[in-house]
Each structure stands twice: as structure tokens, then as C-alpha cells.
Design an enzyme around this catalytic site. Structure first.
Site, mmCIF file in Angstrom:
data_model
loop_
_atom_site.group_PDB
_atom_site.id
_atom_site.type_symbol
_atom_site.label_atom_id
_atom_site.label_comp_id
_atom_site.label_asym_id
_atom_site.label_seq_id
_atom_site.Cartn_x
_atom_site.Cartn_y
_atom_site.Cartn_z
ATOM 1 N N LYS B 99 -25.222 -77.198 29.872
ATOM 2 C CA LYS B 99 -24.430 -78.428 29.928
ATOM 3 C C LYS B 99 -24.377 -78.845 31.390
ATOM 4 C CE LYS B 99 -19.663 -80.095 29.750
ATOM 5 N NZ LYS B 99 -18.331 -79.977 29.120
ATOM 6 N N GLY B 160 -9.529 -82.490 29.963
ATOM 7 C CA GLY B 160 -8.215 -81.866 29.883
ATOM 8 C C GLY B 160 -7.042 -82.816 29.747
ATOM 9 N N ALA B 186 -14.921 -84.151 26.148
ATOM 10 C CA ALA B 186 -13.867 -84.337 27.149
ATOM 11 C C ALA B 186 -12.792 -85.302 26.693
ATOM 12 C CB ALA B 186 -14.397 -84.773 28.510
ATOM 13 N N GLY B 187 -11.577 -84.800 26.758
ATOM 14 C CA GLY B 187 -10.421 -85.649 26.528
ATOM 15 C C GLY B 187 -9.939 -85.721 25.091
ATOM 16 N N ASN B 208 -12.267 -78.429 24.148
ATOM 17 C CA ASN B 208 -11.843 -77.188 24.800
ATOM 18 C C ASN B 208 -10.329 -77.183 24.991
ATOM 19 O OD1 ASN B 208 -12.733 -75.380 27.906
ATOM 20 N ND2 ASN B 208 -11.325 -74.877 26.305
ATOM 21 N N THR B 209 -9.827 -78.009 25.909
ATOM 22 C CA THR B 209 -8.410 -77.990 26.286
ATOM 23 C C THR B 209 -7.466 -78.107 25.099
ATOM 24 O OG1 THR B 209 -8.856 -78.917 28.460
ATOM 25 C CG2 THR B 209 -6.627 -79.203 27.599
#
Lengths: 65, 258
Positions: B99, B160, B186-187, B208-209
Site C-alpha cells: 500500500k 482516523g 481512510a476515514g 482500520n481506526t
């Protein structure tokens, strides 16, 4: 001799990569080593000679997104 | 039509369209249960200088062998740094998926499309399966395709931030015009946002987050997995169009009245 380890100039008594890892109290299992921008495989650490002025990175995998 | 079909990236086939990450877990021991509950088949990791003060934990020990590793180039500020990290990760036995994450903006962690494209070109030539994380841009999408990327990963909102699909209109355009699979990365902060991305036609999402920082990552992982499946099926089932006026469910005749 003096080497650059993870961005810091330090003195080392080690002659091989394996010694260097031990000298720094690190567990070799999870480590990746790069010497002068070249990755050195773990099986070669015992014989790989480090020289004065070498730039060495000891890395590991961590959590990330 | 099949309910949900598999996604092919490089030489791997993914039944699950939810990719996950290993960052920010309160404890690394939460990762394996999260993977089991979410059935995610690919997970990101990062590469850092060893910290002699940290405990001897190797993140790779917490990831089952059946899950594909996706090392990221986080920390790279230039294409050159990203390329170096990718080569190290592959040499270290992480496989050939990478990535690309090239960031100099430390506040919003928004990626540098220019350097990302440069790194993609070189790493694709070296046989990596390249998944570039980038700012949705229609021209850059085509350039990433021409550079040999395996998919494109436009951001939903800052890493995040849990703010969801702030880039929704742009992501829609990317999904419509891209000839490569689109992974929204992301996000994404809630399962409904993951479902929304899949309903729009995204090929996968990377979360992820939202999972790692939830109060129950295994449950959150399962919720996201269900959302991704629901969104994908909703997309394949093709909902009817929106309308300005109401469209009655039953005939507006034959009422029981004078």
C-alpha cells in the site's frame, strides 16, 4: 568503530550483524536489517561483517493502517 | 446473478471485500479475534525502526497465516522513501502486496498524489501488487492505471477521523470512470458508511481506526463485514431510481369508502 544505527552515530564493538543485534539487547526474531540501503537476510547475519561508517537500520513490523 | 462475487487483486482472490488494519488496537491480542469475526482476508502493517524500550511483540505474530499482509509505506515523504520501504517489506518476507502511502502533511495526513504516482510506476515494474492510497482525482486515477497499479484507493476523509465519505461526489466519479477496482480507504467511521461506499459501487473498503478504536473490535469487525456484504448486494440488486413525487404502494382506486 563508529556506525550509524537507526539514524544515530554510535560506537560498536561488534564485528558481525548478529553481534550488533545482541550488543543492543534486541531479539533477532522479529527484526529486519538493512545495511547501506541493502536488506541483509537473517540467515546471513552471523557472517555479515559490519565496517566503520556503515549505515544500519534495524526495523520491525508494527501496527498500522 | 451470484449474491456476491469475489474480488481479484494481483494473484489473490478475496471473498471478503472488507480490508482491515492493525493500527491503534488497545492490545494486539484483539487483532486475531477481530479478523475471525470480520472474516477480513487482508490487513495492513507498517515498518518502523525497532524501539528497544517497547516489549518484544512482533505484530506479525498476531496475524493468522491465512490473512494476506498489506505492508504500507507510512513514514515515506517521497516516492524514493516509499520504494525503499516496499523493497524492505518484500525482502523481509511480507509478500509482494504494497500500500503506497506518501504523506508530508502532518495535520491532515492527506497523501501526495504526485509522489504516489512516481512510486507506483517503479514498484509495479518490480512486480509488486500496488495499492496506492491517494486523493480522489480523475486524471490521477487514469495515470495510476497506466502506471500499473492493481487497484486505486481514494480516501473517504482524513485518516482516523471517522468522518465517513466526505469525498463522496468525487469517489462516485472515480467509481464510474475507473477501469481498476476501487477500494475506499481512510476515514470510514461507521458500518453504514462502509455500506454506503459499497452501494455506490466501490469494490472494497479498508477500515482500520473505526474498528480498532471501538469499544469492541470483534463486534465492530463483524458489523462492518455485514455492512460491506449488505452494501455489495444492494449494489448488485440494483435499486430503482429516486423520484420527486410519491409512488403509491397500492393502487389509488378501489378504496373502501363512498
Amino acid at each position: 568503530m563508529n556506525i550509524n544505527l537507526n539514524g544515530k552515530t554510535i560506537e560498536s564493538q561488534s564485528s558481525t550483524l548478529k553481534d550488533l543485534v545482541r550488543e543492543n539487547g534486541l531479539n533477532p526474531r522479529a527484526l529486519v536489517a538493512e545495511v547501506n540501503l541493502e536488506v541483509i537476510r537473517q540467515e546471513d547475519w552471523e557472517t555479515f561483517q559490519i565496517k566503520d561508517g556503515d549505515s544500519i537500520e534495524l526495523l520491525n513490523f508494527v501496527g498500522g493502517g | 446473478m451470484k449474491e456476491t462475487n469475489a474480488l481479484v487483486l494481483g494473484d489473490k482472490t478475496f471473498e471478503s471485500r472488507l480490508f482491515t488494519g492493525t493500527g491503534k488496537f488497545a492490545s494486539k491480542s484483539l487483532i486475531a479475534p477481530m479478523l475471525a469475526a470480520s472474516e477480513s482476508e487482508m490487513i495492513t502493517v507498517a515498518l518502523r525502526r525497532v524501539d528497544p524500550d517497547s516489549r518484544d511483540e512482533n505484530i506479525l505474530d498476531f496475524i493468522p497465516d491465512s490473512v494476506t499482509l498489506l505492508p504500507n509505506t507510512s513514514g515515506a515523504r517521497t516516492a524514493e522513501e516509499a520504494i525503499r520501504i516496499a523493497r524492505i517489506a518484500r525482502e523481509a518476507g511480507c509478500g509482494n502486496f504494497i500500500k503506497i502511502e506518501v504523506i508530508t502533511d502532518m495535520q491532515y495526513l492527506l497523501p501526495d498524489n504526485h509522489e504516489t504516482l512516481k512510486a507506483t510506476r517503479i514498484l509495479a515494474k518490480e512486480g509488486f501488487v500496488v495499492l496506492p492510497y491517494y486523493m480522489p482525482d480523475i486524471t490521477v486515477t487514469k495515470q495510476l492505471h497506466d502506471a500499473g497499479a492493481a487497484a486505486v484507493m481514494p480516501l473517504g476523509s482524513p485518516i482516523g477521523s471517522n468522518r465517513g465519505l466526505e469525498m463522496k461526489p468525487m469517489i462516485k466519479i472515480i467509481i464510474e470512470t475507473s477501469t481498476l477496482p476501487v477500494v475506499v480507504d481512510a476515514g470510514i467511521g461507521r458500518p453504514s458508511q462502509a455500506a454506503e461506499a459499497m452501494e455506490m459501487g466501490a469494490d472494497a473498503v479498508l477500515v482500520n481506526t473505526a474498528i480498532a478504536t471501538s469499544a469492541d473490535p470483534a463486534m465492530a469487525g463483524k458489523a462492518f463485514a455485514m455492512a460491506v456484504k449488505a452494501g455489495r448486494m444492494g449494489y448488485l440488486a440494483k435499486m430503482a431510481d429516486e423520484s420527486r413525487f410519491a409512488r403509491a404502494s397500492s393502487p389509488l382506486t378501489g378504496f373502501l369508502r363512498e
